[in-house]
Design an enzyme around this catalytic site. Structure first.
Site, PDB file in Angstrom:
ATOM      1  N   GLY A   1       8.934   8.979   2.772  1.00  0.00           N
ATOM      2  CA  GLY A   1       8.706   8.292   4.049  1.00  0.00           C
ATOM      3  C   GLY A   1       9.803   7.323   4.444  1.00  0.00           C
ATOM      4  O   GLY A   1      10.998   7.580   4.247  1.00  0.00           O
TER       5      GLY A   1
ATOM      6  N   ASP B   1       8.927   3.803  -7.271  1.00  0.00           N
ATOM      7  CA  ASP B   1       7.764   4.395  -6.595  1.00  0.00           C
ATOM      8  C   ASP B   1       6.743   4.847  -7.621  1.00  0.00           C
ATOM      9  O   ASP B   1       7.099   5.230  -8.743  1.00  0.00           O
ATOM     10  CB  ASP B   1       8.217   5.599  -5.735  1.00  0.00           C
ATOM     11  CG  ASP B   1       7.275   5.853  -4.558  1.00  0.00           C
ATOM     12  OD1 ASP B   1       6.056   5.999  -4.787  1.00  0.00           O
ATOM     13  OD2 ASP B   1       7.754   5.907  -3.425  1.00  0.00           O
TER      14      ASP B   1
ATOM     15  N   ASP C   1       3.939   0.942 -10.493  1.00  0.00           N
ATOM     16  CA  ASP C   1       2.731   0.729  -9.710  1.00  0.00           C
ATOM     17  C   ASP C   1       2.763  -0.753  -9.349  1.00  0.00           C
ATOM     18  O   ASP C   1       2.671  -1.613 -10.236  1.00  0.00           O
ATOM     19  CB  ASP C   1       1.494   1.061 -10.562  1.00  0.00           C
ATOM     20  CG  ASP C   1       0.190   0.789  -9.819  1.00  0.00           C
ATOM     21  OD1 ASP C   1       0.240   0.146  -8.748  1.00  0.00           O
ATOM     22  OD2 ASP C   1      -0.867   1.212 -10.318  1.00  0.00           O
TER      23      ASP C   1
ATOM     24  N   TYR D   1      -0.720   3.370   3.363  1.00  0.00           N
ATOM     25  CA  TYR D   1      -0.717   3.609   4.811  1.00  0.00           C
ATOM     26  C   TYR D   1      -1.144   5.040   5.103  1.00  0.00           C
ATOM     27  O   TYR D   1      -2.267   5.289   5.543  1.00  0.00           O
ATOM     28  CB  TYR D   1       0.658   3.300   5.417  1.00  0.00           C
ATOM     29  CG  TYR D   1       0.766   3.789   6.842  1.00  0.00           C
ATOM     30  CD1 TYR D   1       0.002   3.193   7.843  1.00  0.00           C
ATOM     31  CD2 TYR D   1       1.573   4.888   7.172  1.00  0.00           C
ATOM     32  CE1 TYR D   1       0.046   3.676   9.142  1.00  0.00           C
ATOM     33  CE2 TYR D   1       1.621   5.370   8.465  1.00  0.00           C
ATOM     34  CZ  TYR D   1       0.863   4.770   9.445  1.00  0.00           C
ATOM     35  OH  TYR D   1       0.897   5.253  10.728  1.00  0.00           O
TER      36      TYR D   1
ATOM     37  N   SER E   1       3.664  -4.797   9.846  1.00  0.00           N
ATOM     38  CA  SER E   1       3.363  -3.690  10.761  1.00  0.00           C
ATOM     39  C   SER E   1       3.112  -4.222  12.166  1.00  0.00           C
ATOM     40  O   SER E   1       2.549  -5.312  12.336  1.00  0.00           O
ATOM     41  CB  SER E   1       2.109  -2.952  10.270  1.00  0.00           C
ATOM     42  OG  SER E   1       1.617  -2.105  11.292  1.00  0.00           O
TER      43      SER E   1
ATOM     44  N   TYR F   1      -6.258  -2.367   6.630  1.00  0.00           N
ATOM     45  CA  TYR F   1      -4.805  -2.237   6.723  1.00  0.00           C
ATOM     46  C   TYR F   1      -4.201  -3.338   7.594  1.00  0.00           C
ATOM     47  O   TYR F   1      -3.240  -4.014   7.196  1.00  0.00           O
ATOM     48  CB  TYR F   1      -4.454  -0.851   7.285  1.00  0.00           C
ATOM     49  CG  TYR F   1      -2.970  -0.637   7.463  1.00  0.00           C
ATOM     50  CD1 TYR F   1      -2.167  -0.280   6.383  1.00  0.00           C
ATOM     51  CD2 TYR F   1      -2.361  -0.809   8.710  1.00  0.00           C
ATOM     52  CE1 TYR F   1      -0.801  -0.094   6.541  1.00  0.00           C
ATOM     53  CE2 TYR F   1      -0.995  -0.626   8.866  1.00  0.00           C
ATOM     54  CZ  TYR F   1      -0.218  -0.270   7.780  1.00  0.00           C
ATOM     55  OH  TYR F   1       1.133  -0.096   7.934  1.00  0.00           O
TER      56      TYR F   1
ATOM     57  N   LYS G   1      -1.589  -6.372   6.533  1.00  0.00           N
ATOM     58  CA  LYS G   1      -0.239  -6.523   7.095  1.00  0.00           C
ATOM     59  C   LYS G   1      -0.078  -7.864   7.807  1.00  0.00           C
ATOM     60  O   LYS G   1       1.020  -8.404   7.916  1.00  0.00           O
ATOM     61  CB  LYS G   1       0.076  -5.348   8.021  1.00  0.00           C
ATOM     62  CG  LYS G   1       0.208  -4.018   7.283  1.00  0.00           C
ATOM     63  CD  LYS G   1       1.385  -4.049   6.305  1.00  0.00           C
ATOM     64  CE  LYS G   1       1.569  -2.736   5.589  1.00  0.00           C
ATOM     65  NZ  LYS G   1       2.762  -2.736   4.711  1.00  0.00           N
TER      66      LYS G   1
HETATM   67  N1  LIG Z   1       4.610   4.874   9.342  1.00  0.00           N
HETATM   68  C1  LIG Z   1       4.270   3.899  10.167  1.00  0.00           C
HETATM   69  O1  LIG Z   1       3.899   4.128  11.333  1.00  0.00           O
HETATM   70  C2  LIG Z   1       4.336   2.464   9.716  1.00  0.00           C
HETATM   71  C3  LIG Z   1       4.260   1.471  10.679  1.00  0.00           C
HETATM   72  C4  LIG Z   1       4.287   0.140  10.293  1.00  0.00           C
HETATM   73  C5  LIG Z   1       4.436  -0.182   8.951  1.00  0.00           C
HETATM   74  N2  LIG Z   1       4.509   0.812   8.031  1.00  0.00           N
HETATM   75  C6  LIG Z   1       4.656   0.406   6.621  1.00  0.00           C
HETATM   76  O2  LIG Z   1       5.897   0.870   6.152  1.00  0.00           O
HETATM   77  C7  LIG Z   1       5.804   1.187   4.758  1.00  0.00           C
HETATM   78  C8  LIG Z   1       6.206   2.634   4.532  1.00  0.00           C
HETATM   79  O3  LIG Z   1       5.444   3.445   5.406  1.00  0.00           O
HETATM   80  P1  LIG Z   1       5.385   5.031   5.295  1.00  0.00           P
HETATM   81  O4  LIG Z   1       4.951   5.540   6.605  1.00  0.00           O
HETATM   82  O5  LIG Z   1       6.620   5.559   4.661  1.00  0.00           O
HETATM   83  O6  LIG Z   1       4.134   5.107   4.297  1.00  0.00           O
HETATM   84  P2  LIG Z   1       3.734   6.165   3.208  1.00  0.00           P
HETATM   85  O7  LIG Z   1       2.275   5.991   3.039  1.00  0.00           O
HETATM   86  O8  LIG Z   1       4.268   7.500   3.591  1.00  0.00           O
HETATM   87  O9  LIG Z   1       4.534   5.664   1.937  1.00  0.00           O
HETATM   88  C9  LIG Z   1       4.107   4.598   1.178  1.00  0.00           C
HETATM   89  C10 LIG Z   1       4.949   4.532  -0.072  1.00  0.00           C
HETATM   90  O10 LIG Z   1       4.395   3.558  -0.965  1.00  0.00           O
HETATM   91  C11 LIG Z   1       4.233   4.169  -2.251  1.00  0.00           C
HETATM   92  N3  LIG Z   1       3.126   3.541  -2.947  1.00  0.00           N
HETATM   93  C12 LIG Z   1       1.807   3.566  -2.598  1.00  0.00           C
HETATM   94  N4  LIG Z   1       1.093   2.882  -3.510  1.00  0.00           N
HETATM   95  C13 LIG Z   1       1.974   2.419  -4.442  1.00  0.00           C
HETATM   96  C14 LIG Z   1       1.832   1.641  -5.618  1.00  0.00           C
HETATM   97  N5  LIG Z   1       0.653   1.198  -6.033  1.00  0.00           N
HETATM   98  N6  LIG Z   1       2.948   1.350  -6.327  1.00  0.00           N
HETATM   99  C15 LIG Z   1       4.167   1.795  -5.918  1.00  0.00           C
HETATM  100  N7  LIG Z   1       4.356   2.534  -4.820  1.00  0.00           N
HETATM  101  C16 LIG Z   1       3.267   2.836  -4.088  1.00  0.00           C
HETATM  102  C17 LIG Z   1       3.999   5.638  -1.957  1.00  0.00           C
HETATM  103  O11 LIG Z   1       4.203   6.436  -3.075  1.00  0.00           O
HETATM  104  C18 LIG Z   1       4.998   5.856  -0.838  1.00  0.00           C
HETATM  105  O12 LIG Z   1       6.285   6.034  -1.350  1.00  0.00           O
HETATM  106  C19 LIG Z   1       4.347   0.890   4.357  1.00  0.00           C
HETATM  107  O13 LIG Z   1       4.263  -0.422   3.843  1.00  0.00           O
HETATM  108  C20 LIG Z   1       3.624   0.987   5.689  1.00  0.00           C
HETATM  109  O14 LIG Z   1       2.432   0.244   5.693  1.00  0.00           O
HETATM  110  C21 LIG Z   1       4.461   2.121   8.380  1.00  0.00           C
END
Ligand SMILES: NC(=O)c1ccc[n+]([C@@H]2O[C@H](COP(=O)([O-])OP(=O)(O)OC[C@H]3O[C@@H](n4cnc5c(N)ncnc54)[C@H](O)[C@@H]3O)[C@@H](O)[C@H]2O)c1
Length: 252
Positions: A16, A36, A62, A93, A144, A157, A161
Site C-alpha cells: 500500500g 511490516d 508487530d 485500515y 487521516s 478508525y 486517527k
Molecule cells: N488508503 C487511504 O485512503 C488512507 C487514507 C488516510 C490514511 N491512511 C493511512 O495510511 C496508512 C497506510 O494506508 P494503506 O491504505 O496503505 O493501508 P493498508 O491497510 O493497505 O496497509 C496497512 C499496513 O500496515 C501493516 N500493519 C497492519 N497491522 C500491523 C501491525 N500490527 N504491525 C505492523 N504492521 C502492521 C499492514 O501489513 C500494511 O502494510 C494507514 O495508517 C492508514 O490508516 C490511508
C-alpha cells in the site's frame, strides 16, 4: 538527493502507501528499514529497492508488541548504526469493514486502538534513544483526512486517527529539546491497493473526486513528496503540525 546517509524506518512498508514511502525515501538516498507484520511483502520491497540501486533491509514487526518494536530499532542500528526518520504508517485500515458504531465489536475497537495509536507509541519509544543521542530526528505519524470530515460508520478508525494528531502535538512538545520534529499527515482517500474495495465503493470515490479542489483520484504517489519533505532538513523548524494532503478536500 535530500536524504543521503539518513536511515529511515517505515512501518507497514510492505504494501500500500507505506511501500510507496519506502521506495520514495530510498530514491532520495535514505537507507530504508521496511518493517511490516507482512514479512514476505517487506522482503520484496527491500529486494526491489536494492535491485534499483538503493539500500534497504526488511524487518518483521508487530507494532503492538513492545519487544518486537525494540527489536526493529535494534535491527536498524545493527545494519546502519543510526535512526534518523520514523514513518509511523502501519495501521488497521483496509483490513476493516465500515459499520455503524452500534455494531462494532469491543475487541475490534481495542485492536484498532492497539495498532493505530498504541503501536505508534511503541515505535517512538524504540527509536527515541538513538534520535536523542544524535540530537536530531524526524517522526512522521500517519493520521487521516477522515478526522476532518468525520467519516461515518468508521468510528473506531476515525477516533484512532484523531488521537494520532493529539499524540503528535503532545510528543512534539516533549522531544523538542532533543531537536526531534514530530509531524502528522492527513491523507485523503487514497487508492492504495486491491484491498481498498472492502472500505470504499465506486460511489464514494466519485463523491470524493467532486469534493476536492483538484478533482481526481488520490494515489500513494501523491503523498510521497510530503513525507520526503518532513523527513528532510527542509522542514527542520516544523513540528507538531497536521498536514492535509487530499487535493484540497479539507482546507485548514
Ligand atoms: N488508503 C487511504 O485512503 C488512507 C487514507 C488516510 C490514511 N491512511 C493511512 O495510511 C496508512 C497506510 O494506508 P494503506 O491504505 O496503505 O493501508 P493498508 O491497510 O493497505 O496497509 C496497512 C499496513 O500496515 C501493516 N500493519 C497492519 N497491522 C500491523 C501491525 N500490527 N504491525 C505492523 N504492521 C502492521 C499492514 O501489513 C500494511 O502494510 C494507514 O495508517 C492508514 O490508516 C490511508
Amino acid at each position: 538527493m535530500r536524504l543521503k546517509d539518513k536511515v529511515a524506518i517505515v512501518t507497514g512498508g510492505g504494501v500500500g502507501i507505506g511501500k510507496a514511502y519506502a521506495h520514495g525515501l530510498a530514491k532520495e538516498g535514505a537507507k530504508v528499514v521496511v518493517a511490516d507484520i507482512q514479512d514476505t511483502e517487506a522482503q520484496k520491497v527491500a529486494a526491489d529497492i536494492k535491485a534499483a540501486g538503493g539500500e534497504a533491509i526488511a524487518v518483521a514487526v508487530d507494532v503492538t508488541s513492545p519487544e518486537k518494536t525494540q527489536a526493529m530499532a535494534a535491527a536498524a542500528l545493527k545494519a546502519y548504526g543510526r535512526i534518523d526518520i520514523l514513518v509511523n504508517n502501519a495501521g488497521l485500515y483496509s483490513a476493516l469493514k465500515k459499520k455503524p458504531f452500534m455494531d462494532i465489536d469491543p475487541d475490534e475497537w481495542d485492536r484498532v486502538m492497539a495498532v493505530n495509536v498504541k503501536g505508534l507509541w511503541h515505535c517512538v519509544k524504540a527509536v527515541y534513544p538513538a534520535m536523542k543521542q544524535q540530537h536530531k530526528g524526524k517522526i512522521i505519524n500517519i493520521s487521516s483526512g477522515t478526522t476532518q470530515g468525520g467519516t461515518p460508520n468508521f468510528l473506531h478508525y476515525v477516533s484512532s486517527k484523531g488521537a494520532v494528531i493529539s499524540f503528535t502535538r503532545a510528543l512534539a512538545r516533549e522531544v523538542g529539546g532533543d531537536n526531534i520534529c514530530v509531524n502528522s499527515i492527513m491523507p485523503g482517500l487514497t487508492i492504495s491497493g486491491p484491498n481498498q474495495e472492502g472500505v470504499t465503493s465506486a460511489e464514494q470515490l466519485a463523491d470524493r473526486r467532486k469534493s476536492r479542489a483538484l478533482q481526481r483520484d488520490q494515489y500513494p504517489a501523491d503523498l510521497v513528496g510530503t513525507v520526503i519533505f518532513l523527513a528532510s532538513d527542509d522542514s527542520d523548524f516544523m513540528t507538531g503540525q497536521a498536514i492535509g494532503v487530499d487535493g484540497g478536500q479539507h482546507m485548514h
